[in-house]
Scaffold this motif. Sequence first.
Motif, PDB file in Angstrom:
ATOM      1  N   SER A  26       0.824  -1.180   0.137  1.00 35.00           N
ATOM      2  CA  SER A  26       0.077   0.105  -0.103  1.00 35.00           C
ATOM      3  C   SER A  26       0.951   1.170  -0.072  1.00 35.00           C
ATOM      4  CB  SER A  26      -0.848  -0.224   1.222  1.00 35.00           C
ATOM      5  OG  SER A  26      -1.813  -1.012   1.267  1.00 35.00           O
ATOM      6  N   ARG A  27       1.783   1.128   0.924  1.00 34.01           N
ATOM      7  CA  ARG A  27       2.898   2.387   0.898  1.00 34.01           C
ATOM      8  C   ARG A  27       3.374   2.624  -0.439  1.00 34.01           C
ATOM      9  NH1 ARG A  27       6.920   0.752   4.855  1.00 34.01           N
ATOM     10  NH2 ARG A  27       7.735   3.032   4.549  1.00 34.01           N
ATOM     11  N   ARG A  28       3.838   1.639  -1.061  1.00 34.46           N
ATOM     12  CA  ARG A  28       4.340   2.108  -2.450  1.00 34.46           C
ATOM     13  C   ARG A  28       3.400   2.217  -3.373  1.00 34.46           C
ATOM     14  NH1 ARG A  28       9.468   1.407  -5.508  1.00 34.46           N
ATOM     15  NH2 ARG A  28       8.556   2.485  -7.595  1.00 34.46           N
ATOM     16  N   ALA A  29       2.133   1.654  -3.510  1.00 32.69           N
ATOM     17  CA  ALA A  29       1.226   2.132  -4.381  1.00 32.69           C
ATOM     18  C   ALA A  29       0.691   3.550  -4.309  1.00 32.69           C
ATOM     19  CB  ALA A  29      -0.132   1.028  -4.302  1.00 32.69           C
ATOM     20  N   TYR A  30       0.656   4.110  -3.261  1.00 32.39           N
ATOM     21  CA  TYR A  30      -0.004   5.483  -2.943  1.00 32.39           C
ATOM     22  C   TYR A  30       1.322   6.402  -2.619  1.00 32.39           C
ATOM     23  CZ  TYR A  30      -4.351   3.520  -2.091  1.00 32.39           C
ATOM     24  OH  TYR A  30      -5.782   2.812  -2.081  1.00 32.39           O
ATOM     25  N   GLY A  31       2.370   5.947  -3.008  1.00 35.21           N
ATOM     26  CA  GLY A  31       3.605   6.858  -2.821  1.00 35.21           C
ATOM     27  C   GLY A  31       4.017   7.212  -4.192  1.00 35.21           C
ATOM     28  N   GLU A  32       3.349   6.959  -5.325  1.00 34.34           N
ATOM     29  CA  GLU A  32       3.733   7.404  -6.757  1.00 34.34           C
ATOM     30  C   GLU A  32       2.572   7.950  -7.281  1.00 34.34           C
ATOM     31  OE1 GLU A  32       5.326   3.768  -8.286  1.00 34.34           O
ATOM     32  OE2 GLU A  32       3.246   2.758  -8.367  1.00 34.34           O
ATOM     33  N   ASP A  33       2.763   8.572  -8.519  1.00 32.03           N
ATOM     34  CA  ASP A  33       1.756   9.213  -9.357  1.00 32.03           C
ATOM     35  C   ASP A  33       2.094   9.148 -10.815  1.00 32.03           C
ATOM     36  OD1 ASP A  33       3.361  11.302  -9.720  1.00 32.03           O
ATOM     37  OD2 ASP A  33       2.324  12.684  -8.731  1.00 32.03           O
ATOM     38  N   ASN A  34       1.510   9.816 -11.807  1.00 33.26           N
ATOM     39  CA  ASN A  34       1.766   9.881 -13.258  1.00 33.26           C
ATOM     40  C   ASN A  34       3.039  10.611 -13.459  1.00 33.26           C
ATOM     41  OD1 ASN A  34       0.767   8.961 -15.751  1.00 33.26           O
ATOM     42  ND2 ASN A  34       0.359  11.239 -16.147  1.00 33.26           N
ATOM     43  N   SER A  35       3.726  11.304 -12.580  1.00 35.94           N
ATOM     44  CA  SER A  35       4.911  12.080 -12.644  1.00 35.94           C
ATOM     45  C   SER A  35       5.999  10.916 -12.950  1.00 35.94           C
ATOM     46  CB  SER A  35       5.350  13.105 -11.704  1.00 35.94           C
ATOM     47  OG  SER A  35       5.414  12.417 -10.618  1.00 35.94           O
ATOM     48  N   LYS A  36       5.938   9.804 -12.414  1.00 33.14           N
ATOM     49  CA  LYS A  36       6.788   8.661 -12.281  1.00 33.14           C
ATOM     50  C   LYS A  36       7.768   8.898 -11.090  1.00 33.14           C
ATOM     51  CE  LYS A  36       5.238   7.131 -16.030  1.00 33.14           C
ATOM     52  NZ  LYS A  36       3.776   6.280 -15.974  1.00 33.14           N
ATOM     53  N   ARG A  37       7.595   9.758 -10.231  1.00 31.89           N
ATOM     54  CA  ARG A  37       8.367  10.107  -9.019  1.00 31.89           C
ATOM     55  C   ARG A  37       7.722   8.977  -7.954  1.00 31.89           C
ATOM     56  NH1 ARG A  37       7.472  15.071 -11.533  1.00 31.89           N
ATOM     57  NH2 ARG A  37       9.252  16.568 -11.748  1.00 31.89           N
ATOM     58  N   TYR A  38       8.487   8.970  -6.840  1.00 35.95           N
ATOM     59  CA  TYR A  38       7.622   8.209  -5.807  1.00 35.95           C
ATOM     60  C   TYR A  38       8.550   8.454  -4.523  1.00 35.95           C
ATOM     61  CZ  TYR A  38      11.335   4.241  -5.398  1.00 35.95           C
ATOM     62  OH  TYR A  38      12.627   3.490  -5.239  1.00 35.95           O
ATOM     63  N   ALA A  39       7.916   8.243  -3.340  1.00 37.00           N
ATOM     64  CA  ALA A  39       8.522   8.327  -1.988  1.00 37.00           C
ATOM     65  C   ALA A  39       7.460   7.399  -1.143  1.00 37.00           C
ATOM     66  CB  ALA A  39       8.895   9.623  -1.554  1.00 37.00           C
ATOM     67  N   LEU A  40       7.980   6.762  -0.158  1.00 35.86           N
ATOM     68  CA  LEU A  40       7.290   6.065   0.529  1.00 35.86           C
ATOM     69  C   LEU A  40       6.494   6.821   1.925  1.00 35.86           C
ATOM     70  CD1 LEU A  40       9.470   2.873   0.896  1.00 35.86           C
ATOM     71  CD2 LEU A  40       7.295   3.277  -0.424  1.00 35.86           C
ATOM     72  N   PRO A  41       5.131   6.696   1.931  1.00 35.55           N
ATOM     73  CA  PRO A  41       4.568   7.579   3.189  1.00 35.55           C
ATOM     74  C   PRO A  41       4.804   6.330   4.297  1.00 35.55           C
ATOM     75  CG  PRO A  41       3.208   6.376   1.875  1.00 35.55           C
ATOM     76  CD  PRO A  41       4.451   6.055   1.102  1.00 35.55           C
ATOM     77  N   ALA A  42       4.537   6.813   5.644  1.00 37.71           N
ATOM     78  CA  ALA A  42       4.671   6.185   6.769  1.00 37.71           C
ATOM     79  C   ALA A  42       3.268   5.206   6.765  1.00 37.71           C
ATOM     80  CB  ALA A  42       4.468   6.856   8.080  1.00 37.71           C
ATOM     81  N   GLY A  43       2.163   5.630   6.054  1.00 38.78           N
ATOM     82  CA  GLY A  43       1.105   4.972   6.257  1.00 38.78           C
ATOM     83  C   GLY A  43      -0.008   5.728   5.182  1.00 38.78           C
ATOM     84  N   VAL A  44      -1.080   4.869   4.816  1.00 45.67           N
ATOM     85  CA  VAL A  44      -2.200   5.292   4.006  1.00 45.67           C
ATOM     86  C   VAL A  44      -3.550   5.382   4.513  1.00 45.67           C
ATOM     87  CG1 VAL A  44      -3.238   5.113   1.847  1.00 45.67           C
ATOM     88  CG2 VAL A  44      -0.644   4.339   2.162  1.00 45.67           C
ATOM     89  N   GLY A  85       7.651  11.676   4.107  1.00 46.70           N
ATOM     90  CA  GLY A  85       6.968  10.649   4.686  1.00 46.70           C
ATOM     91  C   GLY A  85       5.500  10.967   5.078  1.00 46.70           C
ATOM     92  N   GLY A  86       5.233  10.669   6.326  1.00 46.80           N
ATOM     93  CA  GLY A  86       3.740  11.129   6.716  1.00 46.80           C
ATOM     94  C   GLY A  86       2.680  10.268   6.384  1.00 46.80           C
ATOM     95  N   VAL A  87       1.584  10.745   6.314  1.00 42.64           N
ATOM     96  CA  VAL A  87       0.388   9.898   5.970  1.00 42.64           C
ATOM     97  C   VAL A  87      -0.168  10.538   4.456  1.00 42.64           C
ATOM     98  CG1 VAL A  87      -2.007   9.527   6.388  1.00 42.64           C
ATOM     99  CG2 VAL A  87      -0.318   9.626   8.295  1.00 42.64           C
ATOM    100  N   VAL A  88      -0.428   9.460   3.803  1.00 41.11           N
ATOM    101  CA  VAL A  88      -1.386   9.878   2.213  1.00 41.11           C
ATOM    102  C   VAL A  88      -2.594   9.615   2.639  1.00 41.11           C
ATOM    103  CG1 VAL A  88      -1.601   9.053   0.010  1.00 41.11           C
ATOM    104  CG2 VAL A  88       0.810   9.446   1.064  1.00 41.11           C
ATOM    105  N   VAL A  89      -3.502  10.683   2.261  1.00 39.52           N
ATOM    106  CA  VAL A  89      -4.873  10.573   2.624  1.00 39.52           C
ATOM    107  C   VAL A  89      -5.576  10.413   1.151  1.00 39.52           C
ATOM    108  CG1 VAL A  89      -6.674  11.730   3.516  1.00 39.52           C
ATOM    109  CG2 VAL A  89      -4.616  12.368   4.499  1.00 39.52           C
ATOM    110  N   SER A  90      -5.996   9.401   0.979  1.00 41.31           N
ATOM    111  CA  SER A  90      -6.815   8.810  -0.352  1.00 41.31           C
ATOM    112  C   SER A  90      -8.175   9.178  -0.151  1.00 41.31           C
ATOM    113  CB  SER A  90      -6.266   7.665  -0.616  1.00 41.31           C
ATOM    114  OG  SER A  90      -7.018   7.237  -2.005  1.00 41.31           O
ATOM    115  N   PHE A  91      -8.954   9.767  -1.057  1.00 40.19           N
ATOM    116  CA  PHE A  91     -10.477  10.065  -0.823  1.00 40.19           C
ATOM    117  C   PHE A  91     -11.197   9.262  -1.612  1.00 40.19           C
ATOM    118  CE2 PHE A  91      -8.439  14.145   0.736  1.00 40.19           C
ATOM    119  CZ  PHE A  91      -9.517  14.457   1.683  1.00 40.19           C
TER     120      PHE A  91
END
Length: 458
Positions: A26-44, A85-91
């Motif tokens: 989950s952390r990997r899936a929500y740590g990237e976007d269409n820019s092809k960049r990524y970083a791992l959050p602590a949680g989702v 890092g921190g928390v990714v908030v998916s709506f």
Amino acid sequence: MNTPSSALDAELSALLGEYWRTDDVSRRAYGEDNSKRYALPAGVALPGTRQQVIALVRACRAHRVPLVARGAGTSSTGAVIPYQGGVVVSFERMNRILEVNPHDRYAIVEPGVLNGDLQRALAPHRLFWPPDPASADISTVGGNLACNAGGPHAVKYGATRDNVLGLSAVTGSGEPITCGSLTSKDATGYDLTHLLIGSEGTLALIVQATLKLLPLPAQHGSLRALYTDVSSAAAAVARIMAQPQTPSMLEFMDRACIRLAREVGGADIPDAGALLMIETDGDAATLPYALETIAGAANGEGLIALDDAPDDASREKLWAARRSLSPALRTIASGKINEDVVVPVSRIPELVAGVEAMAAEYALPIVAFGHAGNGNLHVNILFDPDDEAQSLRAQTALPRLFALTLSLGGTLSGEHGIGVAKREFMRDAFEPATLATMRAVKAALDPDGILNPGKVLP
């Protein structure tokens, strides 16, 4: 912060249950976007209600943990990458269409509603919401709000900011706020609605939006105009936009785009220096007059050919050329820097001439196409990311593009936003006092700086 503290983990587990996720997938899936960049959050975190969003923000503020709001991850600027890092908030769970009012022409929606799903829900009412970015079928309304998305129809109907009546949001201090109203006229207090739209989740988390709807046009008509050169096409754009019949779309392709669309995309387009794809809408009584008026404005020095589409099948064939561009670009190079700069319409020839000069100087394919009616061109710098020299030249060309755009009285972004990709160029676009004012606004709404830190402001 790559792992949540035990106290925060327990608090968010109690709040969200299975919708608080800290597993690696989950952390990997929500740590990237269409820019092809990524970083791992602590949680989702996947909240389902406004109250959960409020509690989530307050918990993260108490623990001084960053929060990054996320829609569908279609951003090309790295706007939703959790670099700290921190928390990714998916709506994605807050995806309800709460109300469609066809009489007052508004819809109330949650941020996770997909633009495409909204349009399909509005169609039986003969209504639509104008923002139509290329990612409309898969991008969320919340994401459209975050970057003030536009699209081809913006030339007539405006971008996202022009089509929202009000918002409900949660500030960085965990306070719920409501701004705007159900009315199309509102001169009450500061316009916080327009302030939040385009702020890329750095000021507040939008939890509900009241959208302004418009009637679906009864009919459409299309024209394709070919010109000997960019200057002739730009002069035609100026003439078209100066007459009272505003086109519903006015798209531009330079010579390189035409060649790609024809040779790689298989589009049926003769060789030309520039091309305009024009669409207008109306009803049976008004459409012929609108097409005639726009065709008259398109006609002028440098025109090679002007073709119309008398029926839907012909219209679809004309627009197939525009849609063929992105696939064609992918066959030319695996690396692409796509910038959505904007200049005054009269300066389009200078922008395209500068792009052509940069392509020659840096020995890279650089092509331009986009929304000519408001001067918003997508400039694509193509390169091989495995070729170190090409990658370096592409990155060197980027600041030159922005400097050229600003020198022509333009701006860095028309619809993609700033994110991290253009953040440092904000110093070139604004004077220090203006940036200081932006930072003061940020501090007022997000006093601890936990909302999408490191984005937009240099």
